[in-house]
Write an enzyme that holds these catalytic residues in place. Structure first.
Site, mmCIF file in Angstrom:
data_model
loop_
_atom_site.group_PDB
_atom_site.id
_atom_site.type_symbol
_atom_site.label_atom_id
_atom_site.label_comp_id
_atom_site.label_asym_id
_atom_site.label_seq_id
_atom_site.Cartn_x
_atom_site.Cartn_y
_atom_site.Cartn_z
ATOM 1 N N VAL A 14 0.827 -1.210 0.000
ATOM 2 C CA VAL A 14 0.000 0.000 0.000
ATOM 3 C C VAL A 14 0.859 1.257 0.000
ATOM 4 C CG1 VAL A 14 -1.924 -1.147 1.164
ATOM 5 C CG2 VAL A 14 -0.240 0.113 2.520
ATOM 6 N N GLY A 15 2.191 1.074 0.052
ATOM 7 C CA GLY A 15 3.092 2.219 -0.026
ATOM 8 C C GLY A 15 3.629 2.685 1.306
ATOM 9 N N TYR A 18 7.253 4.062 1.039
ATOM 10 C CA TYR A 18 7.210 5.335 0.311
ATOM 11 C C TYR A 18 6.756 6.468 1.223
ATOM 12 C CZ TYR A 18 5.148 8.711 -3.037
ATOM 13 O OH TYR A 18 4.783 9.838 -3.724
ATOM 14 N N LYS A 38 14.069 -0.241 11.327
ATOM 15 C CA LYS A 38 13.169 -1.330 10.970
ATOM 16 C C LYS A 38 13.685 -2.600 11.629
ATOM 17 C CE LYS A 38 11.082 -3.409 6.781
ATOM 18 N NZ LYS A 38 9.773 -2.752 6.614
ATOM 19 N N GLY A 117 7.174 -0.915 10.173
ATOM 20 C CA GLY A 117 6.859 -2.322 10.360
ATOM 21 C C GLY A 117 7.088 -3.135 9.100
#
Length: 228
Positions: A14-15, A18, A38, A117
Site C-alpha cells: 500500500v506504499g 514510500y 526497521k 513495520g
C-alpha cells in the site's frame, strides 16, 4: 529524550515505505534530527554479493540519511516471504533483545525515530517454539502508531479492521495517512470522510502518486511522536 512513532499499514504494497520515506524527509528538511529503524526485512536485494535492504535504501535516499541501509535494520533476509518464514528458511530467528539494543542505538543517534513495520499490522515475526508478532514489537518499543492505507476501493474495511485490532491490543493510533490519493476522485474523497467517521481518527494527510513531499505541517507530524 528521543521521540518515536511506528508506521504500520493495512497490508502489503500500500506504499508504507514510500510514505515513511516522505515522513523522515519532511522532518529532516524542517531541521529535525530524524532517523529511521526497521526490525526485520525480507526480500532483500543482492548487490555485489551483499544483501541490501531495499526499504531502508529507499528511506535513506529519499530523506538524505547518510547511513548504510544495512545499519538501519536488525534482521535482513534474502527470501521474499513473510519474516517468520524467511527466518526459518535462513535459520536466523528474530530475537527481541537484538531489536531493543538496536533501537537503543537509534535513540542515542536521533531525536525523532520513525520505525517501519513489516507488511500489515498482523505480521508474524516468529512462529516456531516462540510466537512473536509485529504488535509485540510495537509494545516492546512502547510506541504509538500511524496507519498507512490506500485510498482506493476496499480501504474502509481494511482501515477499520486494522484500527480495531490495534485498539484491541491497547495500541494507541495517532492517525491515518492515505496513499495513492486522487482528490479528483469522488470515491477517494468519500473513503477519507467515511474512514474518519467510522474510526473517530483524523486522516492527517493524503499522498498522491509520485508526490515528492508531504502536504503536512512538520509541527503537526511531530505531535504524533511520543517520548521513548
Amino acid at each position: 529524550m528521543s521521540k518515536g512513532i511506528f508506521i504500520t499499514a493495512t497490508g502489503t504494497d500500500v506504499g508504507k515505505t514510500y510514505v515513511t520515506s516522505l515522513i523522515v524527509k519532511l522532518l529532516r528538511q524542517s531541521g529535525m534530527n530524524a532517523g529511521y529503524y526497521k526490525a526485520a526485512l525480507s526480500g532483500a536485494d543482492v548487490v555485489d554479493g551483499e544483501l541490501i535492504p531495499g526499504d531502508c535504501k529507499v528511506v535513506a535516499d529519499t530523506a538524505g540519511l547518510a547511513v548504510r541501509p544495512q545499519d538501519m535494520v536488525s534482521y535482513i533476509y534474502k527470501t521474499a516471504v513473510s519474516p517468520h518464514l524467511a527466518a526459518q528458511i535462513e535459520k536466523q530467528p528474530i530475537e527481541t533483545d537484538v531489536i531493543l539494543a538496536d533501537f537503543a542505538k537509534a535513540k542515542q543517534q536521533y531525536d525523532y525515530i520513525t520505525v517501519e513495520g513489516s507488511g500489515g499490522i498482523i505480521c508474524p515475526l516468529r512462529l516456531d517454539e516462540k510466537e512473536l508478532m509485529l504488535i509485540d514489537i510495537i509494545k516492546l518499543l512502547k510506541l504509538d502508531i500511524i496507519v498507512v492505507a490506500s485510498a482506493e476501493l476496499g480501504t474502509i474495511n481494511s482501515v477499520v479492521l486494522t484500527i480495531d485490532y490495534a485498539r484491541s491490543k491497547e495500541i494507541l493510533v495517532k492517525g491515518i495517512i492515505l496513499n495513492k490519493y486522487d482528490n479528483g476522485n469522488f470515491l477517494h474523497r468519500d473513503n477519507k470522510k467515511s474512514i474518519e467517521r467510522l474510526t473517530g481518527l483524523p486522516v492527517i494527510t493524503c499522498v498522491a502518486n509520485n508526490d515528492e513531499n508531504l502536504t503536512l505541517d512538520a509541527k503537526i507530524l511531530c505531535e504524533c511522536y511520543k517520548e521513548v
